[in-house]
Scaffold this active site. Structure first.
Site, short mmCIF file in Angstrom:
data_model
loop_
_atom_site.label_atom_id
_atom_site.label_comp_id
_atom_site.label_asym_id
_atom_site.label_seq_id
_atom_site.Cartn_x
_atom_site.Cartn_y
_atom_site.Cartn_z
N ASP A 1 -9.47 -9.84 8.55
CA ASP A 1 -8.95 -8.49 8.28
C ASP A 1 -9.96 -7.37 8.55
O ASP A 1 -9.55 -6.29 8.96
CB ASP A 1 -8.49 -8.40 6.81
CG ASP A 1 -7.58 -7.21 6.53
OD1 ASP A 1 -6.66 -6.96 7.32
OD2 ASP A 1 -7.80 -6.53 5.52
N TYR B 1 -1.15 -3.49 -6.85
CA TYR B 1 -1.05 -4.19 -5.56
C TYR B 1 -2.43 -4.27 -4.86
O TYR B 1 -3.18 -3.29 -4.84
CB TYR B 1 -0.03 -3.50 -4.64
CG TYR B 1 -0.07 -4.07 -3.25
CD1 TYR B 1 0.50 -5.32 -2.99
CD2 TYR B 1 -0.73 -3.42 -2.22
CE1 TYR B 1 0.42 -5.88 -1.73
CE2 TYR B 1 -0.81 -3.98 -0.94
CZ TYR B 1 -0.24 -5.20 -0.71
OH TYR B 1 -0.33 -5.78 0.53
N CYS C 1 0.67 -7.63 11.61
CA CYS C 1 0.90 -7.77 13.06
C CYS C 1 0.11 -8.92 13.67
O CYS C 1 -0.09 -8.96 14.88
CB CYS C 1 0.58 -6.46 13.77
SG CYS C 1 1.71 -5.13 13.33
N ARG D 1 0.85 -1.19 0.00
CA ARG D 1 0.00 0.00 0.00
C ARG D 1 0.89 1.25 0.00
O ARG D 1 1.98 1.26 0.55
CB ARG D 1 -0.92 0.02 1.23
CG ARG D 1 -2.08 -0.98 1.11
CD ARG D 1 -3.04 -0.88 2.29
NE ARG D 1 -2.45 -1.36 3.51
CZ ARG D 1 -1.94 -0.60 4.47
NH1 ARG D 1 -1.98 0.73 4.37
NH2 ARG D 1 -1.39 -1.14 5.53
N LYS E 1 -9.69 -2.42 1.25
CA LYS E 1 -9.33 -1.28 2.11
C LYS E 1 -10.13 -0.02 1.73
O LYS E 1 -10.57 0.73 2.62
CB LYS E 1 -7.83 -0.99 1.99
CG LYS E 1 -6.94 -2.18 2.37
CD LYS E 1 -7.17 -2.60 3.78
CE LYS E 1 -6.24 -3.76 4.16
NZ LYS E 1 -6.47 -4.18 5.56
N HIS F 1 -10.71 -2.56 11.24
CA HIS F 1 -9.62 -3.40 10.73
C HIS F 1 -9.39 -4.55 11.72
O HIS F 1 -8.41 -4.55 12.46
CB HIS F 1 -8.37 -2.52 10.61
CG HIS F 1 -7.23 -3.14 9.85
ND1 HIS F 1 -5.93 -2.71 10.02
CD2 HIS F 1 -7.18 -4.10 8.93
CE1 HIS F 1 -5.13 -3.39 9.22
NE2 HIS F 1 -5.87 -4.25 8.55
N ARG G 1 2.13 -12.21 -0.67
CA ARG G 1 0.79 -12.56 -0.21
C ARG G 1 0.23 -13.80 -0.89
O ARG G 1 0.52 -14.06 -2.05
CB ARG G 1 -0.16 -11.38 -0.52
CG ARG G 1 0.22 -10.07 0.18
CD ARG G 1 -0.44 -9.97 1.52
NE ARG G 1 0.04 -8.82 2.30
CZ ARG G 1 -0.58 -8.40 3.40
NH1 ARG G 1 -1.67 -8.99 3.84
NH2 ARG G 1 -0.08 -7.38 4.10
N SER H 1 -1.51 -3.79 9.99
CA SER H 1 -1.14 -4.71 8.92
C SER H 1 0.16 -5.43 9.26
O SER H 1 1.11 -4.81 9.74
CB SER H 1 -0.97 -3.95 7.61
OG SER H 1 -2.15 -3.25 7.32
P1 GDP Z 1 -1.88 -9.56 9.55
O1 GDP Z 1 -1.29 -8.85 8.39
O2 GDP Z 1 -2.27 -8.66 10.67
O3 GDP Z 1 -2.98 -10.47 9.14
O4 GDP Z 1 -0.72 -10.45 10.16
P2 GDP Z 1 -0.34 -11.99 9.91
O5 GDP Z 1 -1.15 -12.88 10.76
O6 GDP Z 1 -0.33 -12.27 8.44
O7 GDP Z 1 1.15 -12.00 10.45
C1 GDP Z 1 2.12 -11.11 9.97
C2 GDP Z 1 3.48 -11.60 10.35
O8 GDP Z 1 3.59 -11.66 11.78
C3 GDP Z 1 3.78 -13.00 9.83
O9 GDP Z 1 5.10 -13.06 9.40
C4 GDP Z 1 3.56 -13.88 11.05
O10 GDP Z 1 4.33 -15.04 11.00
C5 GDP Z 1 3.93 -12.96 12.21
N1 GDP Z 1 3.17 -13.29 13.43
C6 GDP Z 1 1.83 -13.49 13.51
N2 GDP Z 1 1.46 -13.83 14.78
C7 GDP Z 1 2.59 -13.82 15.53
C8 GDP Z 1 2.87 -14.09 16.91
O11 GDP Z 1 2.00 -14.41 17.71
N3 GDP Z 1 4.17 -13.95 17.31
C9 GDP Z 1 5.16 -13.60 16.43
N4 GDP Z 1 6.40 -13.50 16.89
N5 GDP Z 1 4.93 -13.37 15.11
C10 GDP Z 1 3.67 -13.47 14.67
P1 PGA Z 2 -3.17 -7.26 6.49
O1 PGA Z 2 -3.97 -6.77 5.18
O2 PGA Z 2 -3.78 -6.42 7.55
O3 PGA Z 2 -3.54 -8.70 6.53
O4 PGA Z 2 -1.71 -7.02 6.36
C1 PGA Z 2 -3.47 -6.02 4.18
C2 PGA Z 2 -3.17 -4.60 4.58
O5 PGA Z 2 -3.61 -4.14 5.64
O6 PGA Z 2 -2.50 -3.94 3.77
MN MN Z 3 -5.31 -5.35 6.71
MN MN Z 4 -3.88 -10.59 7.27
#
Ligand code: GDP
Ligand code: PGA
Ligand code: MN
Ligand code: MN
Length: 611
Positions: A301, A225, A278, A80, A234, A254, A393, A276
Site C-alpha cells: 500500500d 474505520y 484497484c 474513508r 494514510k 501510495h 477488510r 484504493s
Molecule cells: P488495493 O486496494 O489497491 O490493494 O486493491 P486489491 O488488490 O485489494 O483489489 C481490489 C479489488 O480489485 C479486489 O476485489 C480484487 O479482486 C480486484 N482486482 C485486483 N486485481 C485485479 C485484476 O488484475 N483484475 C481484475 N479484474 N480485478 C482485480
Molecule cells: P487500499 O488501502 O489502497 O488497499 O484500498 C486502503 C485505502 O486506500 O483506503
Molecule cells: Mn491504500
Molecule cells: Mn490494498
C-alpha cells in the site's frame, strides 16, 4: 486529567514531551483510565477479550482461523471519508485545490469543542509506534492516543508499536538526537455516561480527519474505520510523510513494492501506484502464471522512496501488516493472501460470519448455505444484498506472508527498477504503455484517472483524476507535488531512476466483460516491463508512449482471442482526443502552480494525436 482518571499502567517513559502531550490530551478528553500499550501478547489477549465482552469482536473458530476476530462496523462507518478530511496548513494555498482546508487555529478550536470530555467512561490507549524500521537512520516515530480498543488491536497488526518504540525514542534522546514524533489523536467521539452501556461500534455522525502539516500533527474524530482511525497509515505515512518528503527531497507514495525474479535468476524491484481497491494488494502477492518467474512481496500500500548514494531510488514499506480488500480475494485470484490470512492473528471487518465460526465474502470459494451478513442479518445465496460490504477488510500481520522478501527487513529498502501507474478504466487506457522518459512518466501519473471505488464514501464507478493514486493523500498543494516529482527527475541521473509505465487491468470489451484476465496473468505484463528495461522486448511507438509490439507480450498458454488481446492493447486516437479537454480542465485547476513541463507534455500528446 479528571479527578477520576486512573492510569492502569503508569507512564512507562520519562520522556517529558510525550508525557506532557498525553497529560494534555487526557485533561481535554477526560478518559476514565489511561493504558500505555506495551505491544505484548498478553496485552493483545486482554484487549481482544475486552472487545469480545463489548460485542465488538466475535472470536472465530480457532481450528479454521486461530486467534482471529470478526467485527462489524456501524453501517455508516465503512470507508474513508474524503469530504471530512482536511489539510489544515497555515496558508490555504498550501493545501491546494484538491484538499479541504480550514484555518488551523479555527479547526483546533472547533475540534477542541468536540474532544472536550469525549473519552469519558472510556479507556485512553497510548500507542507508541514507528512507521518503517526501528533501526532506520531516522526512525519515523508517532504516538497515537485513541479511545478505541479496536484501533489499538489493529494498530498492533499494522505498525511496529509498543515498549520497544518508547525505549528507542529514549535511547536517541539520551544520545542527544531529540528524535521527532508525530502526535496523532483519535477518538470515536462517543463518551459514556455513568451506567450507560457501550455499543459494539461506537462512532459519531460528525467526523473530522485532520492533518496539520507544519506541526506534523494529526487529529481524527468520529470514525473507527481503518483509513480514518489507524493514524499511522494514510494520515501519517502518506499525508504527513508527503509533506516531510517534499521538504527533505524524497517521496511518500501510495504504492506496492514487489520483487520479481526471472527464470534466469535476475532480480528486479517494481513499485506500483493504483488507487484504493484497484489491485495493489493483489499485484504485491502475485502468483505468476508464466513458468520460472517468481514474485515476492515487500509492501502492498505505501512506499517511502529516497535517492540512495548510488543515485538509485530506494523504497521501503513503512507498514507491518496488510489491510486488504476482502471481496474478490480467493484461492485463484490471490492464493498467497489466502495462505497468509489462514495463519490467523487477524481482524476481519464487515465480512460475513458463517455458522461454523469462519468468515466469508463475495468471491470466496465454498459459498455457505447460510451466514450472518456484515449488517448482522441472516444471509443465504438467494439474498439480494451482499453478505460482505464491498470495502470489507482483513487486517493481517505481514510477517505471516510466506512470500515476503527478506529485503522487507532491510531499513535501506530496495532499489526500484520500474514504477507502474494504473487505475480502473473501462475504455481508452491500454493494458500497458511505457513512458518515453521521466517527465512523460510524471505526466502519466499526474493525469492518472480511475473509477471511484467503495474504499471511500460516495458514488462508485465515477471516473476522476487521481494523480499518482494520491488524490486523497497528498498533504499539500498538488501543483507543488507535481513539481516535486519533476524535480526528482531533474536533480538526478535519469539513467539510474526507475522507468515508468501506465497499466490498466480493467479495460472492457463490447460485452462489458474485462478484456484481460488479470491477477496471476498480470505477470505477463511484468515480464514485458522487465524485458523493456533490458532492451529485450519490442515496442511500437504511439502518440501516448510505447506499447507492446505484436508478439512481444508473452501470451503463451493464455486463454485469450487475438481480438481480445488487440482490444486490450489498442491505442484509439479518437478516445484519446476525447480525453484531452478533461486533462486540460484538470491542469487548469492548478493555475501557475502546475509545472510548465506538464503543459508541454500535453502539447506533445495533442500534436502526436493530430499527426
Ligand atoms: P488495493 O486496494 O489497491 O490493494 O486493491 P486489491 O488488490 O485489494 O483489489 C481490489 C479489488 O480489485 C479486489 O476485489 C480484487 O479482486 C480486484 N482486482 C485486483 N486485481 C485485479 C485484476 O488484475 N483484475 C481484475 N479484474 N480485478 C482485480
Ligand atoms: P487500499 O488501502 O489502497 O488497499 O484500498 C486502503 C485505502 O486506500 O483506503
Ligand atoms: Mn491504500
Ligand atoms: Mn490494498
Amino acid at each position: 486529567m479528571s479527578a477520576t482518571t486512573e492510569t492502569t499502567t503508569s507512564a512507562p517513559t520519562t520522556h517529558p514531551g510525550i508525557v506532557a502531550w498525553v497529560t494534555e490530551v487526557a485533561e481535554l478528553t477526560q478518559p476514565d483510565r489511561i493504558h500505555w500499550c506495551t505491544g505484548s501478547d498478553e496485552e493483545w489477549a486482554e484487549l481482544t477479550a475486552s472487545l469480545e465482552a463489548t460485542g465488538t469482536f466475535t472470536r472465530l473458530n480457532p481450528d479454521v482461523m486461530p486467534n482471529s476476530f470478526h467485527a462489524a462496523s456501524d453501517p455508516t462507518d465503512v470507508a474513508r471519508v474524503e469530504d471530512r478530511t482536511y489539510i489544515c496548513s497555515v496558508a490555504e494555498r498550501d493545501a491546494g485545490p484538491t484538499n479541504n482546508w480550514m484555518d488551523p487555529e479555527q479547526m483546533k478550536e472547533l475540534m477542541r469543542g468536540l474532544y472536550a470530555g469525549c473519552m469519558r467512561g472510556r479507556t485512553m490507549y497510548v500507542i507508541p509506534f514507528v512507521m518503517g524500521h526501528l533501526e532506520a537512520d531516522k526512525p519515523m516515530f508517532g504516538i497515537e492516543v485513541t479511545d478505541s480498543a479496536y484501533v489499538t488491536v489493529s494498530m498492533r497488526v499494522m505498525a511496529r508499536m509498543g515498549t520497544d518504540v518508547l525505549r528507542r525514542i529514549e535511547e536517541l534522546e539520551a544520545a542527544g538526537e531529540s528524535p521527532a514524533w508525530v502526535p496523532a489523536l483519535h477518538s470515536v467521539g462517543m463518551p459514556l455516561e455513568p451506567g450507560q452501556a457501550d455499543v459494539a461500534w461506537p462512532c459519531n455522525d460528525t467526523k473530522y480527519i485532520v492533518q496539520f502539516p507544519e506541526e506534523r500533527m494529526i487529529w481524527s474524530f468520529g470514525s473507527g474505520y481503518g483509513g480514518n482511525a489507524l493514524l499511522g497509515k494514510k494520515c501519517y505515512a502518506l499525508r504527513i510523510a508527503s509533506v516531510m518528503a517534499r521538504d527533505e527531497g524524497w517521496l511518500a507514495e501510495h504504492m506496492l513494492i514487489l520483487k520479481l525474479t526471472s527464470p534466469q535468476g535476475v532480480t528486479k524491484y517494481v513499485a506500483a501506484a493504483f488507487p484504493s481497491a484497484c489491485g495493489k494488494t493483489n499485484l504485491a502477492m502475485l502468483k505468476p502464471t508464466i513458468p520460472g518467474w517468481n514474485v515476492e512481496a515487500i509492501g502492498d500500500d505505501i512506499a517511502w522512496m529516497r535517492i540512495g548514494e548510488d543515485g538509485r531510488l530506494w523504497a521501503v514499506n513503512p507498514e507491518f501488516g496488510f489491510f486488504g480488500v476482502a471481496p474478490g480475494t480467493n484461492e485463484h485470484t490471490n492464493p498467497h493472501a489466502m495462505e497468509t490470512i489462514r495463519k490467523g492473528n487477524s481482524v476481519f471487518t464487515n465480512v460475513a460470519l458463517t455458522p461454523d465460526g469462519n468468515v466469508w465474502w463475495e468471491g470466496l470459494e465454498n459459498t455457505p448455505a447460510q451466514a450472518t451478513s456484515w449488517k448482522g442479518e441472516p444471509w443465504t445465496p438467494e439474498s439480494t444484498e451482499l453478505s460482505a460490504h464491498a470495502n470489507s477488510r482483513y487486517c493481517t500481520p505481514i510477517k505471516q506472508c510466506s512470500i515476503l522478501a527478506d529485503e522487507y527487513d532491510d531499513p535501506r529498502g530496495v532499489p526500484i527498477d520500474a514504477i507502474l501507474f494504473g487505475g480502473r478504466r473501462k475504455t481508452t487506457i491500454p493494458l500497458v504503455t511505457e513512458a518515453r522518459d521521466w517527465n512523460h512518466g510524471t505526466f502519466m501519473g499526474a493525469t492518472l484517472s480511475s473509477e471511484t471505488t467503495a474504499a471511500a464514501v460516495g458514488a462508485v464507478g465515477v471516473v476522476r483524476r487521481d494523480p499518482m493514486a494520491m488524490l486523497p493523500f497528498i498533504g499539500y498543494n498538488a501543483g507543488d507535488y507535481f513539481s516535486h516529482w519533476v524535480g526528482i527527475g531533474k536533480d538526478n541521473d535519469a539513467a539510474k531512476l526507475p522507468r515508468m509505465f501506465y497499466v490498466n487491468w480493467f479495460r472492457r470489451g463490447d460485452d462489458g466483460d474485462f478484456l484481460w484476465p488479470g491477477f496471476g496473468e498480470n505477470s505477463r505484463v511484468l515480464k514485458w516491463v522487465i524485458e523493456r528495461l533490458d532492451g529485450q522486448a519490442a515496442a511500437v511507438e504511439t502518440p501516448i508512449g510505447h506499447v507492446p509490439a505484436p508478439g512481444s507480450l508473452d501470451v503463451d498458454g493464455l486463454d485469450l482471442t487475438d481480438e481480445q488481446l488487440a482490444q486490450a492493447l489498442a491505442v484509439d486516437a479518437e478516445e484519446w482526443k476525447a480525453e484531452i479537454p478533461q486533462i486540460e480542465e484538470w491542469f487548469e485547476k492548478f493555475g501557475d502552480d502546475l509545472p510548465a513541463v506538464l503543459w508541454s507534455e500535453l502539447d506533445t500528446l495533442k500534436a502526436r494525436l493530430e499527426a
